[in-house]
Design a protein around this motif. Structure first.
Motif, PDB file in Angstrom:
ATOM      1  N   VAL A   1       0.837  -1.205   0.000  1.00 36.21           N
ATOM      2  CA  VAL A   1       0.000   0.000   0.000  1.00 36.21           C
ATOM      3  C   VAL A   1       0.872   1.256   0.000  1.00 36.21           C
ATOM      4  O   VAL A   1       0.645   2.207  -0.774  1.00 36.21           O
ATOM      5  CB  VAL A   1      -0.941  -0.016   1.217  1.00 36.21           C
ATOM      6  CG1 VAL A   1      -1.690   1.305   1.348  1.00 36.21           C
ATOM      7  CG2 VAL A   1      -1.933  -1.172   1.104  1.00 36.21           C
ATOM      8  N   ILE A   2       1.879   1.278   0.875  1.00 36.84           N
ATOM      9  CA  ILE A   2       2.737   2.460   0.967  1.00 36.84           C
ATOM     10  C   ILE A   2       3.494   2.679  -0.339  1.00 36.84           C
ATOM     11  O   ILE A   2       3.635   3.811  -0.828  1.00 36.84           O
ATOM     12  CB  ILE A   2       3.718   2.305   2.148  1.00 36.84           C
ATOM     13  CG1 ILE A   2       2.941   2.285   3.467  1.00 36.84           C
ATOM     14  CG2 ILE A   2       4.731   3.428   2.160  1.00 36.84           C
ATOM     15  CD1 ILE A   2       3.797   1.997   4.668  1.00 36.84           C
ATOM     16  N   LEU A   3       4.016   1.587  -0.931  1.00 33.57           N
ATOM     17  CA  LEU A   3       4.811   1.696  -2.149  1.00 33.57           C
ATOM     18  C   LEU A   3       3.986   2.266  -3.300  1.00 33.57           C
ATOM     19  O   LEU A   3       4.409   3.225  -3.965  1.00 33.57           O
ATOM     20  CB  LEU A   3       5.369   0.320  -2.520  1.00 33.57           C
ATOM     21  CG  LEU A   3       6.162   0.247  -3.824  1.00 33.57           C
ATOM     22  CD1 LEU A   3       7.419   1.109  -3.717  1.00 33.57           C
ATOM     23  CD2 LEU A   3       6.535  -1.186  -4.159  1.00 33.57           C
ATOM     24  N   PHE A   4       2.814   1.701  -3.567  1.00 33.01           N
ATOM     25  CA  PHE A   4       1.992   2.191  -4.675  1.00 33.01           C
ATOM     26  C   PHE A   4       1.531   3.624  -4.426  1.00 33.01           C
ATOM     27  O   PHE A   4       1.465   4.439  -5.357  1.00 33.01           O
ATOM     28  CB  PHE A   4       0.787   1.264  -4.887  1.00 33.01           C
ATOM     29  CG  PHE A   4       1.109   0.062  -5.727  1.00 33.01           C
ATOM     30  CD1 PHE A   4       1.057   0.136  -7.115  1.00 33.01           C
ATOM     31  CD2 PHE A   4       1.468  -1.136  -5.151  1.00 33.01           C
ATOM     32  CE1 PHE A   4       1.342  -0.972  -7.896  1.00 33.01           C
ATOM     33  CE2 PHE A   4       1.761  -2.247  -5.923  1.00 33.01           C
ATOM     34  CZ  PHE A   4       1.703  -2.164  -7.300  1.00 33.01           C
ATOM     35  N   THR A   5       1.215   3.943  -3.204  1.00 37.53           N
ATOM     36  CA  THR A   5       0.781   5.313  -2.905  1.00 37.53           C
ATOM     37  C   THR A   5       1.894   6.303  -3.187  1.00 37.53           C
ATOM     38  O   THR A   5       1.676   7.361  -3.810  1.00 37.53           O
ATOM     39  CB  THR A   5       0.341   5.414  -1.432  1.00 37.53           C
ATOM     40  OG1 THR A   5      -0.708   4.475  -1.183  1.00 37.53           O
ATOM     41  CG2 THR A   5      -0.146   6.812  -1.110  1.00 37.53           C
ATOM     42  N   LEU A   6       3.128   5.984  -2.736  1.00 34.61           N
ATOM     43  CA  LEU A   6       4.260   6.875  -2.991  1.00 34.61           C
ATOM     44  C   LEU A   6       4.559   6.987  -4.480  1.00 34.61           C
ATOM     45  O   LEU A   6       4.881   8.085  -4.978  1.00 34.61           O
ATOM     46  CB  LEU A   6       5.494   6.370  -2.243  1.00 34.61           C
ATOM     47  CG  LEU A   6       5.487   6.538  -0.723  1.00 34.61           C
ATOM     48  CD1 LEU A   6       6.739   5.907  -0.106  1.00 34.61           C
ATOM     49  CD2 LEU A   6       5.433   8.015  -0.343  1.00 34.61           C
ATOM     50  N   LEU A   7       4.489   5.863  -5.193  1.00 30.41           N
ATOM     51  CA  LEU A   7       4.775   5.902  -6.626  1.00 30.41           C
ATOM     52  C   LEU A   7       3.813   6.819  -7.368  1.00 30.41           C
ATOM     53  O   LEU A   7       4.226   7.677  -8.167  1.00 30.41           O
ATOM     54  CB  LEU A   7       4.711   4.488  -7.208  1.00 30.41           C
ATOM     55  CG  LEU A   7       5.879   3.556  -6.858  1.00 30.41           C
ATOM     56  CD1 LEU A   7       5.621   2.164  -7.405  1.00 30.41           C
ATOM     57  CD2 LEU A   7       7.189   4.102  -7.409  1.00 30.41           C
ATOM     58  N   PHE A   8       2.527   6.662  -7.087  1.00 31.89           N
ATOM     59  CA  PHE A   8       1.545   7.494  -7.787  1.00 31.89           C
ATOM     60  C   PHE A   8       1.632   8.949  -7.332  1.00 31.89           C
ATOM     61  O   PHE A   8       1.411   9.869  -8.131  1.00 31.89           O
ATOM     62  CB  PHE A   8       0.136   6.942  -7.576  1.00 31.89           C
ATOM     63  CG  PHE A   8      -0.165   5.779  -8.471  1.00 31.89           C
ATOM     64  CD1 PHE A   8      -0.370   5.975  -9.841  1.00 31.89           C
ATOM     65  CD2 PHE A   8      -0.230   4.497  -7.986  1.00 31.89           C
ATOM     66  CE1 PHE A   8      -0.651   4.904 -10.667  1.00 31.89           C
ATOM     67  CE2 PHE A   8      -0.506   3.429  -8.813  1.00 31.89           C
ATOM     68  CZ  PHE A   8      -0.717   3.623 -10.162  1.00 31.89           C
TER      69      PHE A   8
END
Length: 569
Positions: A31-38
């Motif tokens: 969750v954290i990774l995809f949120t930061l990427l977007f």
């Protein structure tokens, strides 16, 4: 797949718990990774950087789907609808799907997020072992192949035309890209699986070591608490660090009171300044009861932080305590009992030794009493014989009493330097008097011309008389010679006087050499059995020792070794 399932199911409950915890962390990282990427890509796009991204509404919908799936995954994880490792494989497959969808939507082979496909492979190798990592690597490779195939077929989103998207120039370029990424996925699976395998072996060994350590700790604590000997440890500053139950019972202090207190303050009667060894002291318990304590201490090899002012290292100590009051009372009772037994045995021996001389004296006196009116009827030889019997047996009784007193009440040692050669001359001269005429044999003196000896002169004379009596009795008249030899020697840096009494009698059998020093043991019918016991008692009081030996010329050699004090500076 069956082999993979079997491997996944072959786990311990502890491993399942750890895997479940790791999966929760992985879902949170997703969750954290995809949120930061977007968030980052959106920021760069607004700054005017050329990026291949779908519309903001599509991105938001993707994130909502990802969040919903993650929440549902956590809820289903607690329901345990399947094994934890099967559930982990499913989660990682969905992660591959989400990342593949992201790569497809952000440029296919030209996507900046293609490298993210390796993350589920690495996670699978760590969470699902090597076989699980290879399975996810295969799924990832097929997913990336599907992206490249769709790109070759030109099934791509329409918004690519408004972005700096560069389609592949040929099928060979896509194949080359597929080969590189596929190889990378499987290598990551193998390496992460190898690392995870070693990590699991290490964890298993560490867990086994921890269990053994806990078991030993419990065993140590049980022994420490249940042992009957008091055990106290102190640190380098003399503060008490441990205090077992036996120490509480012996001293009367509770553990809570003792811990952290200076040892010398809590137990001032016990001195740890002496050399290591067994010591005894009087001790008054906290409630006023007086006892006797036996204690000893030794140093512990523990790390210290500094040295004392005398440059001596401060060291940890372990002190052992025992209440020896009852033991000393029992020892005293045993000594009293042994003393009474010895007195009884000595009395019986003295009574037995007195019976024969008294009978001889009484018989001789009766003969003289019968002829008292006319002693002229007794010839001179008979009269002399009767008087000789009375004198001999009286001397024998006197010697028995002297030996008895010497053994039962030994005199205090009055040590001094004296001329040993002159003392030997006096002993031999005295033996030549009429009193000893019947038992005097030929004694040869072999003593150094100038030999100084340290000891009680009178008691050393007693020792020589006892040994010479035995040697002359053993050699017998005209049967052998008796030698008295003495010299000074140095052994192990200790100067000592060596005295030897040698005789050519029958000798002492090997099985009797330890018994001859036992009081009342005698192989002669007219012996008291106290001679050699007295000799050993006197020599031991002088700090020396007695040895029994033999050689080719002399059947018996009694060797006395008397230590000499070091010379004064």
């Amino acid at each position: 797949m069956d082999c993979f399932r079997t491997t996944l199911l072959n786990k311990t409950p502890q491993a399942d718990y750890e895997s479940q915890r790791h999966l929760r962390w992985w879902i949170l990282i997703r969750v954290i990774l995809f949120t930061l990427l977007f968030a980052l890509t959106t920021f760069f796009r607004e700054q005017g950087h050329p990026l291949i991204l779908p519309a903001a509404s599509v991105t938001l919908l993707f994130l909502l789907g990802l969040y919903s799936f993650s929440i549902l995954s956590v809820l289903l994880l607690n329901r345990r609808l399947c094994s934890i490792h099967q559930y982990g494989a499913i989660q990682l497959c969905f992660d591959v799907f989400f990342i593949a969808l992201l790569v497809y939507a952000t440029g296919c082979s030209d996507s900046d997020f293609s490298a993210l496909l390796i993350l589920p492979v690495i996670a699978a190798g760590l969470l699902l072992s090597r076989l699980g990592g290879l399975f996810i690597a295969a799924v990832t490779t097929f997913s990336y192949a599907a992206i490249l195939i769709l790109e070759q077929l030109r099934w791509i989103p329409v918004y690519f035309s408004a972005t700096p998207y560069t389609p592949p120039t040929s099928f060979l370029a896509s194949s080359n890209l597929f080969a590189i990424y596929g190889l990378l996925f499987f290598l990551a699976a193998l390496l992460s699986g190898q690392l995870a395998g070693r990590l699991r072996i290490t964890e298993k060994r560490l867990a086994h070591t921890a269990i053994e350590f806990d078991r030993l700790s419990i065993l140590y604590k049980q022994i420490f608490d249940d042992i009957s000997t008091g055990i106290i440890t102190t640190d380098q500053y003399d503060f008490i660090t441990s205090f077992n139950q036996a120490a509480e019972r012996i001293t009367g202090f509770s553990r809570s009171t003792a811990l952290g207190k200076p040892f010398s303050q809590l137990l001032p009667n016990i001195s740890l300044q002496e050399e290591q060894g067994r010591n005894v002291c009087d001790f008054q318990k906290q409630h006023g009861e007086a006892i006797r304590i036996g204690y000893s201490f030794s140093f512990l090899n523990m790390p210290v932080q500094k040295e004392s002012e005398e440059k001596q290292p401060l060291r940890w100590k372990v002190i052992t305590l025992q209440d020896i009051s009852q033991i000393e009372r029992m020892e005293k009772q045993v000594r009293e009992a042994e003393k009474m037994a010895a007195i009884g045995e000595l009395s019986a021996s003295v009574a037995h030794d007195f019976r024969n001389p008294l009978a001889a004296i009484s018989g001789s006196a009766q003969i003289l009493a019968t002829e008292k009116d006319d002693l002229s009827r007794l010839d001179a030889g008979t009269f002399k014989t009767l008087i000789g019997i009375i004198l001999k047996e009286s001397g024998r009784m006197a010697k028995t009493i002297t030996d008895f007193l010497q053994f039962a009440r030994p005199a205090t040692i009055q040590a001094e330097w004296f001329d040993f050669n002159r003392m030997v001359d006096e002993v031999l001269m005295r033996r030549r008097t009429a009193t000893f005429a019947l038992m005097t044999g030929t004694v040869i003196k072999e003593v150094d011309g100038r030999l100084d000896c340290w000891g009680d002169r009178q008691q050393i004379q007693t020792v020589l008389n006892q040994l010479l009596d035995n040697a002359c009795q053993a050699a017998g008249p005209q049967q052998g010679k008796v030698v008295l030899a003495a010299c000074e020697r140095v052994k192990d840096n200790q100067a000592e006087v060596q005295i030897e009494i040698r005789d050519q009698g029958p000798g002492i059998p090997d099985e009797q050499r330890e018994k001859v020093f036992i009081p009342f043991f005698s192989s002669r019918t007219d012996g008291t059995g106290l001679g050699l016991a007295i000799v050993q008692q006197i020599i031991a009081a002088h700090g020396g020792r007695v040895e029994i030996d033999a050689n080719a010329e002399f059947a018996c050699v009694i060797r006395l070794l008397l230590p000499l004090p070091p010379p004064t500076p």
